[in-house]
Design an enzyme around this catalytic site. Sequence first.
Site: not given
Ligand code: NAD
Length: 243
Positions: A99-102, A117, A125, A148, A187, A211
Amino acid sequence: MFSEKFLKRLIKTNGVTVLTGAGISAESGVPTFRGKDGLWKNRDVMQMATQQTLKSDPELFWEFYNWRRELLKTVKPNLGHYALVDLEKQFYDFNLITQNVDNLHFIAGNTKVLELHGNISKTICNECGHEAEENEDVSGAVPVCSQCGGVMRPGVVLFGESLPQKALSDAQEAAATCEVFFSIGTSAVVEPAASLPYIAKGNGAYLIEINTERTPLSEHADEVIIGKAGETLPYLIMALDRY
Ligand code: NAD
């Protein structure tokens, strides 16, 4: 830390699927969107990442995303990311859904990554969907499309938008067909990714959650490891080496 039952099952497994969330990048210094990390300049970050903010205040929207991009230039993958590269090498049928975009899974060296994501390093665009080339200048306060003239946006899925259909269906397939499913640092509340562990479990997979705290998924998991991804995943790789 990991049960013998789980380790014995894992080494006999072909199909492993991993879902990661913001938690796996937390130890690299990337803020999550929850708790104390959920504010940027006293604003809710989830409110920033919306079409509404892009349309009503594109300068503010881009100030937020340029801040995130600059921050991401300074971070590196951590031991948790690298452990997932080792895991990919050990299993014939391995899928990593994030789910990360990084971009940190790709930087670490994983090759099979389904980005649900999107990816913040891309710029597209908001009107015509044109993706900026690498040499295209998108550094302005509000980048404008070369095709555009529309307002550009980072290549991420904003809150309230649908996910890329192909990545989502591939992820659902990977969840339905694996034998072991890991949910790491998420989460487990943001849909539709939150449903993936249940798809896996419903199809007979062993469900393991890693977690730093319990989540709504915990009571459905076969095993819950409370700890940091950057500490527990390298331990898992060491434990697998013993077998
Ligand atoms: P979230 O922020 O909702 O939850 C993060 C979870 O990670 C929490 O449950 C927390 O307890 C747990 N956590 C924190 N530190 C940890 C560690 N060191 N080891 C293991 N677990 C740990 O994140 P989500 O569920 O990914 O959803 C949030 C949305 O925000 C996503 O859709 C994502 O696209 C976006 N997002 C992305 C980034 C990124 O790309 N790095 C950062 C922030 C949010």
